[in-house]
Design a protein around this motif. Structure first.
Motif, PDB file in Angstrom:
ATOM      1  N   LYS A   1      57.960  40.921  81.990  1.00 51.76           N
ATOM      2  CA  LYS A   1      56.602  41.770  82.342  1.00 51.76           C
ATOM      3  C   LYS A   1      56.532  42.275  83.758  1.00 51.76           C
ATOM      4  CE  LYS A   1      53.544  39.516  78.871  1.00 51.76           C
ATOM      5  NZ  LYS A   1      52.493  39.024  78.629  1.00 51.76           N
ATOM      6  N   ASP A   2      57.170  41.380  84.557  1.00 49.34           N
ATOM      7  CA  ASP A   2      57.018  41.746  86.041  1.00 49.34           C
ATOM      8  C   ASP A   2      58.370  42.599  86.502  1.00 49.34           C
ATOM      9  OD1 ASP A   2      54.944  40.103  86.733  1.00 49.34           O
ATOM     10  OD2 ASP A   2      56.011  38.498  87.350  1.00 49.34           O
ATOM     11  N   ILE A   3      59.425  42.330  85.581  1.00 49.50           N
ATOM     12  CA  ILE A   3      60.566  43.324  85.730  1.00 49.50           C
ATOM     13  C   ILE A   3      60.308  44.488  85.311  1.00 49.50           C
ATOM     14  CG2 ILE A   3      62.848  43.842  84.927  1.00 49.50           C
ATOM     15  CD1 ILE A   3      63.139  40.722  84.715  1.00 49.50           C
TER      16      ILE A   3
ATOM     17  N   THR B   1      60.305  48.289  87.585  1.00 48.95           N
ATOM     18  CA  THR B   1      61.107  49.409  87.060  1.00 48.95           C
ATOM     19  C   THR B   1      60.343  50.491  87.139  1.00 48.95           C
ATOM     20  OG1 THR B   1      62.613  47.825  85.673  1.00 48.95           O
ATOM     21  CG2 THR B   1      62.470  49.909  85.017  1.00 48.95           C
ATOM     22  N   GLN B   2      59.096  50.455  86.648  1.00 51.70           N
ATOM     23  CA  GLN B   2      58.164  51.477  86.753  1.00 51.70           C
ATOM     24  C   GLN B   2      57.189  51.904  87.767  1.00 51.70           C
ATOM     25  OE1 GLN B   2      55.846  50.967  83.094  1.00 51.70           O
ATOM     26  NE2 GLN B   2      57.481  51.385  81.753  1.00 51.70           N
ATOM     27  N   TYR B   3      56.903  51.144  88.574  1.00 52.83           N
ATOM     28  CA  TYR B   3      56.073  51.407  89.494  1.00 52.83           C
ATOM     29  C   TYR B   3      56.759  52.233  90.975  1.00 52.83           C
ATOM     30  CZ  TYR B   3      52.524  50.761  93.370  1.00 52.83           C
ATOM     31  OH  TYR B   3      51.498  50.970  94.596  1.00 52.83           O
ATOM     32  N   ARG B   4      55.978  53.158  91.224  1.00 54.59           N
ATOM     33  CA  ARG B   4      56.362  54.145  92.302  1.00 54.59           C
ATOM     34  C   ARG B   4      55.277  54.257  93.530  1.00 54.59           C
ATOM     35  NH1 ARG B   4      59.844  53.638  89.168  1.00 54.59           N
ATOM     36  NH2 ARG B   4      60.964  55.134  87.922  1.00 54.59           N
ATOM     37  N   PHE B   5      55.907  53.902  94.659  1.00 61.45           N
ATOM     38  CA  PHE B   5      55.126  54.048  95.843  1.00 61.45           C
ATOM     39  C   PHE B   5      54.908  55.398  96.254  1.00 61.45           C
ATOM     40  CE2 PHE B   5      56.900  49.787  96.337  1.00 61.45           C
ATOM     41  CZ  PHE B   5      55.960  48.912  96.779  1.00 61.45           C
ATOM     42  N   GLU B   6      53.740  55.528  96.573  1.00 63.38           N
ATOM     43  CA  GLU B   6      52.996  57.208  96.847  1.00 63.38           C
ATOM     44  C   GLU B   6      53.728  57.948  97.688  1.00 63.38           C
ATOM     45  OE1 GLU B   6      48.717  57.095  97.521  1.00 63.38           O
ATOM     46  OE2 GLU B   6      48.595  56.200  95.595  1.00 63.38           O
TER      47      GLU B   6
ATOM     48  N   LYS C   1      62.971  52.448  96.689  1.00 66.88           N
ATOM     49  CA  LYS C   1      63.410  52.394  95.461  1.00 66.88           C
ATOM     50  C   LYS C   1      63.619  50.921  95.082  1.00 66.88           C
ATOM     51  CE  LYS C   1      67.517  53.570  92.838  1.00 66.88           C
ATOM     52  NZ  LYS C   1      67.979  52.275  92.377  1.00 66.88           N
ATOM     53  N   MET C   2      63.264  50.247  94.094  1.00 65.91           N
ATOM     54  CA  MET C   2      63.229  48.949  93.766  1.00 65.91           C
ATOM     55  C   MET C   2      64.141  48.528  92.309  1.00 65.91           C
ATOM     56  SD  MET C   2      59.289  47.291  94.372  1.00 65.91           S
ATOM     57  CE  MET C   2      58.662  48.449  92.873  1.00 65.91           C
ATOM     58  N   SER C   3      65.045  47.734  92.418  1.00 61.37           N
ATOM     59  CA  SER C   3      65.892  47.593  91.567  1.00 61.37           C
ATOM     60  C   SER C   3      66.037  46.161  91.347  1.00 61.37           C
ATOM     61  CB  SER C   3      67.465  48.066  91.847  1.00 61.37           C
ATOM     62  OG  SER C   3      67.469  49.403  92.184  1.00 61.37           O
ATOM     63  N   VAL C   4      66.132  45.539  90.108  1.00 59.18           N
ATOM     64  CA  VAL C   4      66.076  44.187  89.588  1.00 59.18           C
ATOM     65  C   VAL C   4      67.712  44.006  89.380  1.00 59.18           C
ATOM     66  CG1 VAL C   4      65.714  42.548  87.903  1.00 59.18           C
ATOM     67  CG2 VAL C   4      63.935  43.834  88.556  1.00 59.18           C
ATOM     68  N   THR C   5      68.466  43.170  90.044  1.00 61.44           N
ATOM     69  CA  THR C   5      69.747  43.213  90.220  1.00 61.44           C
ATOM     70  C   THR C   5      70.458  41.838  89.559  1.00 61.44           C
ATOM     71  OG1 THR C   5      69.692  42.479  92.191  1.00 61.44           O
ATOM     72  CG2 THR C   5      69.960  44.687  92.101  1.00 61.44           C
ATOM     73  N   VAL C   6      69.634  40.900  89.305  1.00 58.33           N
ATOM     74  CA  VAL C   6      69.988  39.445  88.953  1.00 58.33           C
ATOM     75  C   VAL C   6      68.952  38.912  88.192  1.00 58.33           C
ATOM     76  CG1 VAL C   6      70.946  37.104  89.513  1.00 58.33           C
ATOM     77  CG2 VAL C   6      71.519  39.066  91.087  1.00 58.33           C
ATOM     78  N   ILE C   7      69.258  38.112  86.967  1.00 53.44           N
ATOM     79  CA  ILE C   7      68.471  37.327  86.299  1.00 53.44           C
ATOM     80  C   ILE C   7      69.223  36.058  85.855  1.00 53.44           C
ATOM     81  CG2 ILE C   7      68.834  38.781  84.133  1.00 53.44           C
ATOM     82  CD1 ILE C   7      65.821  38.273  83.543  1.00 53.44           C
ATOM     83  N   GLN C   8      68.396  35.037  85.899  1.00 52.01           N
ATOM     84  CA  GLN C   8      68.911  33.633  85.269  1.00 52.01           C
ATOM     85  C   GLN C   8      67.854  32.710  84.758  1.00 52.01           C
ATOM     86  OE1 GLN C   8      71.614  32.223  88.123  1.00 52.01           O
ATOM     87  NE2 GLN C   8      69.907  31.684  89.695  1.00 52.01           N
ATOM     88  N   THR C   9      67.928  31.852  84.051  1.00 52.77           N
ATOM     89  CA  THR C   9      67.056  30.731  83.896  1.00 52.77           C
ATOM     90  C   THR C   9      67.756  29.385  84.214  1.00 52.77           C
ATOM     91  OG1 THR C   9      67.954  30.225  81.605  1.00 52.77           O
ATOM     92  CG2 THR C   9      66.379  32.181  81.727  1.00 52.77           C
TER      93      THR C   9
END
Length: 373
Positions: free
Chosen positions: A208-210, A214-219, A229-237
């Motif tokens: 949900k946070d990712i 991905t969708q939020y845009r600063f004005e 520009k925001m990019s999620v680059t790593v994910i792990q559990t």
């Protein structure tokens, strides 16, 4: 138009600079391992009669007739490199000159810039009536944004009024850079058996946070740097078992910030919109810009140089004074396999740097600080 004498001078400087660059290419200098290239640079400058100073793997020098009553321009580039990638087809530490190109690791990023700025420093070194001082600094750890490079050196230098940071820009003027903000996020859930309706899956919370990242845009969109520009680059559990619902999911967000936002403003917006806990790794590499009215920029414009905003970061981000990022070579070649620089880019770069500095008119500096060696 350049005189025959000035053309000859530039050609000599370029030949000398290219010889030095070949030695630098042949000497591995990964970040934090720059001792040998530091020695090469120091030896080269001292062979030209320059008094040098060293702090860690950073080498610096002042022009011969340094006058604390004059403003000071810093000429800076780095001598560390990344490690060669597996796609190299040529030996990365063998300087190969072919088809007007000089191949080798660090040739383009940022060896060509470094040796060109050193050549320019030598050109002006013994001139008595400069309108300003020059300091040449060949620094370490730029490729990893390390703390033992230009950041640790600056407090040991005289007061700097402005600077030129040598990075490959095709000798056009990078007026601004995006800041780099990296945050580590952790979504918290509860463990449970995957076969039963147990637990609270942290992956689903992270998703949900990712999606928001991905969708939020600063004005605010910068004319020079575009949007944040925001990019999620790593994910792990924290879970290594297929039959356990994970209690934690960690992910990393790479955020490139334009000059219209502070890091604090960015972090406040994130805080308001995600459920995951997060922590910024560092707030050092902030966005920077230099005014179009600055004498360095006006001098460059008069020489037909174009202006742009750079999406990449450099040591410019660590300098608390106006800086112009500009140098021979092409940023698109940086960190690429079989890295190269055209030899005439070095020659033309030296000539343009000299013309630029000849046109710069700086106001007299008001405050001075002692040199710490």
């Amino acid at each position: 138009m350049q005189s025959n004498e000035s053309v000859t001078t530039v050609a000599y400087l370029a030949k000398d600079a290219t010889r030095l660059l070949k030695k630098l290419i042949a000497t591995p200098s990964f970040s934090k391992e720059e001792e040998e290239t530091a020695e090469l640079i120091q030896t080269f400058l001292e062979s030209k009669g320059v008094t040098t100073h060293q702090f860690l793997n950073n080498i610096w020098a002042k022009n011969k007739y340094f006058n604390p009553d004059k403003p000071t321009i810093l000429l800076n580039s780095h001598h560390d490199t990344v490690k060669p990638n597996k796609a190299y087809t040529l030996p990365p530490f063998e300087p190969i000159e072919k088809d007007s190109k000089l191949y080798g690791l660090g040739s383009n990023d940022a060896g060509g810039c470094l040796v060109s700025l050193m050549a320019v420093f030598l050109h002006f070194y013994q001139q008595e009536n400069l309108a300003y001082n020059l300091i040449m600094a060949a620094t370490a750890e730029e490729e990893i944004s390390g703390s033992n490079g230009v950041e640790i050196l600056l407090p040991r230098l005289p007061k700097i009024d402005c600077g030129i940071v040598g990075e490959p820009t095709l000798m056009n003027m990078a007026l601004a850079e995006k800041g780099l903000l990296v945050i580590d996020c952790t979504a918290q859930g509860k463990p449970g058996h995957a076969a039963r309706e147990e637990g609270d899956n942290a992956i689903l919370k992270a998703m949900k946070d990712i999606e928001w990242f991905t969708q939020y845009r600063f004005e605010k969109v910068s004319d020079l740097l575009g949007p944040v520009k925001m990019s999620v680059t790593v994910i792990q559990t924290d879970n290594k078992q297929h039959n356990v619902v994970p209690a934690q999911c960690q992910f990393v967000v790479d955020i490139r910030v334009n000059e219209l936002y502070t890091f604090e403003e960015i972090l406040a917006v994130i805080q308001q919109n995600i459920q995951s806990q997060f922590q910024p790794r560092s707030c050092r590499l902030r966005s920077t810009s230099i005014a179009m009215e600055h004498p360095l920029i006006q001098a460059g414009l008069s020489l037909g140089r174009t202006c742009y905003g750079s999406p990449t970061t450099s040591d410019k981000a660590l300098m608390p004074f106006p800086t112009l990022k500009m140098g021979p070579g092409d940023s698109a070649r940086s960190h690429s396999a079989d890295e190269f620089i055209f030899t005439d880019e070095i020659t033309n770069g030296i000539a343009l740097y000299i013309e630029l500095l000849n046109k710069v008119l700086l106001p007299v500096s008001e405050k001075k600080q002692p040199v710490k060696q």
